[in-house]
Design a protein around this motif. Structure first.
Motif, mmCIF file in Angstrom:
data_model
loop_
_atom_site.group_PDB
_atom_site.id
_atom_site.type_symbol
_atom_site.label_atom_id
_atom_site.label_comp_id
_atom_site.label_asym_id
_atom_site.label_seq_id
_atom_site.Cartn_x
_atom_site.Cartn_y
_atom_site.Cartn_z
ATOM 1 N N ARG A 195 0.821 -1.217 0.000
ATOM 2 C CA ARG A 195 0.000 0.000 0.000
ATOM 3 C C ARG A 195 0.851 1.260 0.000
ATOM 4 N NH1 ARG A 195 -4.603 -1.947 4.248
ATOM 5 N NH2 ARG A 195 -5.846 -3.125 2.746
ATOM 6 N N ILE A 196 1.891 1.274 0.828
ATOM 7 C CA ILE A 196 2.780 2.445 0.875
ATOM 8 C C ILE A 196 3.477 2.630 -0.461
ATOM 9 C CG2 ILE A 196 4.921 3.335 1.881
ATOM 10 C CD1 ILE A 196 3.937 2.165 4.563
ATOM 11 N N LEU A 197 3.996 1.551 -1.029
ATOM 12 C CA LEU A 197 4.673 1.629 -2.323
ATOM 13 C C LEU A 197 3.711 2.104 -3.408
ATOM 14 C CD1 LEU A 197 7.402 1.138 -3.635
ATOM 15 C CD2 LEU A 197 6.668 -1.194 -4.132
ATOM 16 N N HIS A 198 2.482 1.611 -3.368
ATOM 17 C CA HIS A 198 1.477 2.035 -4.352
ATOM 18 C C HIS A 198 1.176 3.527 -4.213
ATOM 19 C CE1 HIS A 198 -2.537 2.536 -6.133
ATOM 20 N NE2 HIS A 198 -2.092 1.651 -7.013
ATOM 21 N N LYS A 199 1.018 3.990 -2.987
ATOM 22 C CA LYS A 199 0.766 5.423 -2.760
ATOM 23 C C LYS A 199 1.924 6.268 -3.261
ATOM 24 C CE LYS A 199 -2.314 5.265 1.228
ATOM 25 N NZ LYS A 199 -2.480 5.645 2.640
ATOM 26 N N LEU A 200 3.156 5.830 -2.974
ATOM 27 C CA LEU A 200 4.322 6.604 -3.390
ATOM 28 C C LEU A 200 4.469 6.670 -4.908
ATOM 29 C CD1 LEU A 200 7.005 5.477 -0.780
ATOM 30 C CD2 LEU A 200 6.061 7.773 -1.069
ATOM 31 N N THR A 201 4.020 5.649 -5.601
ATOM 32 C CA THR A 201 4.159 5.633 -7.057
ATOM 33 C C THR A 201 2.937 6.173 -7.777
ATOM 34 O OG1 THR A 201 3.437 3.323 -7.108
ATOM 35 C CG2 THR A 201 5.821 3.730 -7.067
ATOM 36 N N HIS A 202 1.854 6.438 -7.051
ATOM 37 C CA HIS A 202 0.617 6.946 -7.666
ATOM 38 C C HIS A 202 0.102 8.194 -6.953
ATOM 39 C CE1 HIS A 202 0.698 2.729 -8.974
ATOM 40 N NE2 HIS A 202 0.095 3.169 -10.045
ATOM 41 N N LEU A 203 0.995 9.074 -6.544
ATOM 42 C CA LEU A 203 0.589 10.264 -5.795
ATOM 43 C C LEU A 203 -0.407 11.121 -6.574
ATOM 44 C CD1 LEU A 203 3.954 11.415 -4.191
ATOM 45 C CD2 LEU A 203 2.004 10.390 -3.052
ATOM 46 N N ARG A 241 10.146 12.514 -2.563
ATOM 47 C CA ARG A 241 10.462 11.089 -2.492
ATOM 48 C C ARG A 241 11.974 10.950 -2.449
ATOM 49 N NH1 ARG A 241 5.965 9.009 -6.602
ATOM 50 N NH2 ARG A 241 6.658 10.775 -7.776
ATOM 51 N N ASP A 242 12.494 10.460 -1.321
ATOM 52 C CA ASP A 242 13.938 10.235 -1.232
ATOM 53 C C ASP A 242 14.328 9.098 -2.161
ATOM 54 O OD1 ASP A 242 14.319 12.222 0.603
ATOM 55 O OD2 ASP A 242 14.158 10.900 2.323
ATOM 56 N N SER A 243 13.622 8.002 -2.028
ATOM 57 C CA SER A 243 13.943 6.830 -2.821
ATOM 58 C C SER A 243 12.861 5.790 -2.592
ATOM 59 C CB SER A 243 15.297 6.286 -2.374
ATOM 60 O OG SER A 243 15.495 4.992 -2.848
ATOM 61 N N LEU A 244 12.666 4.960 -3.573
ATOM 62 C CA LEU A 244 11.722 3.858 -3.414
ATOM 63 C C LEU A 244 12.438 2.593 -2.941
ATOM 64 C CD1 LEU A 244 9.455 4.312 -6.558
ATOM 65 C CD2 LEU A 244 9.007 5.012 -4.214
#
Length: 183
Positions: free
Chosen positions: A43-51, A141-144
Motif C-alpha cells: 500500500r505504501i509503495l502504491h501510494k508513493l508511485t501513484h501520488l 520522495r527520497d527513494s523507493l
C-alpha cells in the motif's frame, strides 16, 4: 572416545509430534505477520508511485511546525511534528503527516526540511478523496529503495512461513493417505 553424530530423520514423519506442531504454528505465524507486512508495504509503495492519481491538492494552513524526538527509540532520532488544517466539504480537518515516507532521522535533517514552513503559512495539502483524513504536505520522495526492500523481506518471510507450515501438513496428509489406502 567414540562420538557418533545423530542421523538425520529419513522423512518428516519420523520427527517428534512437538517439532512438527511447532513448525506448523511458527509457519502460520510467519505467514500471517509477513502477509500483514506485505499488504502494508504494498500500500505504501502504491501510494508513493501513484501520488497524482491517489491524492488531490487542497489549500491548507500550517498550525504547528517543529521537530520531535522519538521517545521509543534509543539514540538521537527525530520526526517532523506538524499540524495543518484544510477543509473538505466545508468541514475542518486537521492533518499531522508531513510526508508519506517519514522515518527517524537526525534532528538537523528534519530542521532543514521544515525550515521553509512556518505557523500560519498557506501550504498545499495532498488529500485522499477516499479518506479525507489521509493527508500530507510534502511529496518529496527520497527513494523507493526502502519500501521495495521491506516488501521483498515480507515476501521472504511469507515464503519461509509457507515452507514451515507445509512440512507438517504434508506429513499429516501422507499419514491420512496411507491409512486410507491400507484399509
Amino acid at each position: 572416545m567414540n562420538r557418533s553424530t545423530p542421523e538425520p530423520p529419513e522423512d518428516i514423519e519420523s520427527l517428534p509430534f512437538g517439532v512438527r506442531f511447532l513448525s506448523l504454528v511458527a509457519g502460520l505465524m510467519l505467514v500471517l505477520l509477513g502477509g500483514k507486512s506485505l499488504i502494508s508495504d504494498y500500500r505504501i509503495l502504491h501510494k508513493l508511485t501513484h501520488l497524482d492519481s491517489e491524492y488531490r491538492e487542497t489549500p491548507a494552513t500550517m498550525l504547528q511546525v517543529r521537530v520531535r524526538r522519538d521517545s521509543a527509540e534509543s539514540g538521537d532520532k527525530y520526526y517532523p511534528d506538524v499540524l495543518f488544517e484544510y477543509f473538505v466539504n466545508g468541514q475542518s480537518v486537521w492533518g499531522w503527516r508531513f510526508s508519506l515516507e517519514e522515518e527517524a532521522r537526525p534532528k538537523a535533517y528534519w530542521e532543514k526540511r521544515l525550515n521553509s514552513y512556518h505557523i500560519g503559512d498557506p501550504v498545499t495539502a495532498h488529500v485522499s478523496p477516499l479518506d479525507p483524513k489521509d493527508s500530507f504536505v510534502e511529496t518529496k520522495r527520497d527513494s523507493l529503495l526502502r519500501p521495495v526492500l521491506k516488501l521483498l523481506m515480507a515476501a521472504v518471510f511469507v515464503l519461509f512461513g509457507m515452507l514451515l507450515f507445509a512440512f507438517p501438513v504434508a506429513s499429516f496428509a501422507g499419514k491420512v493417505f496411507r491409512s486410507s489406502r491400507g484399509s
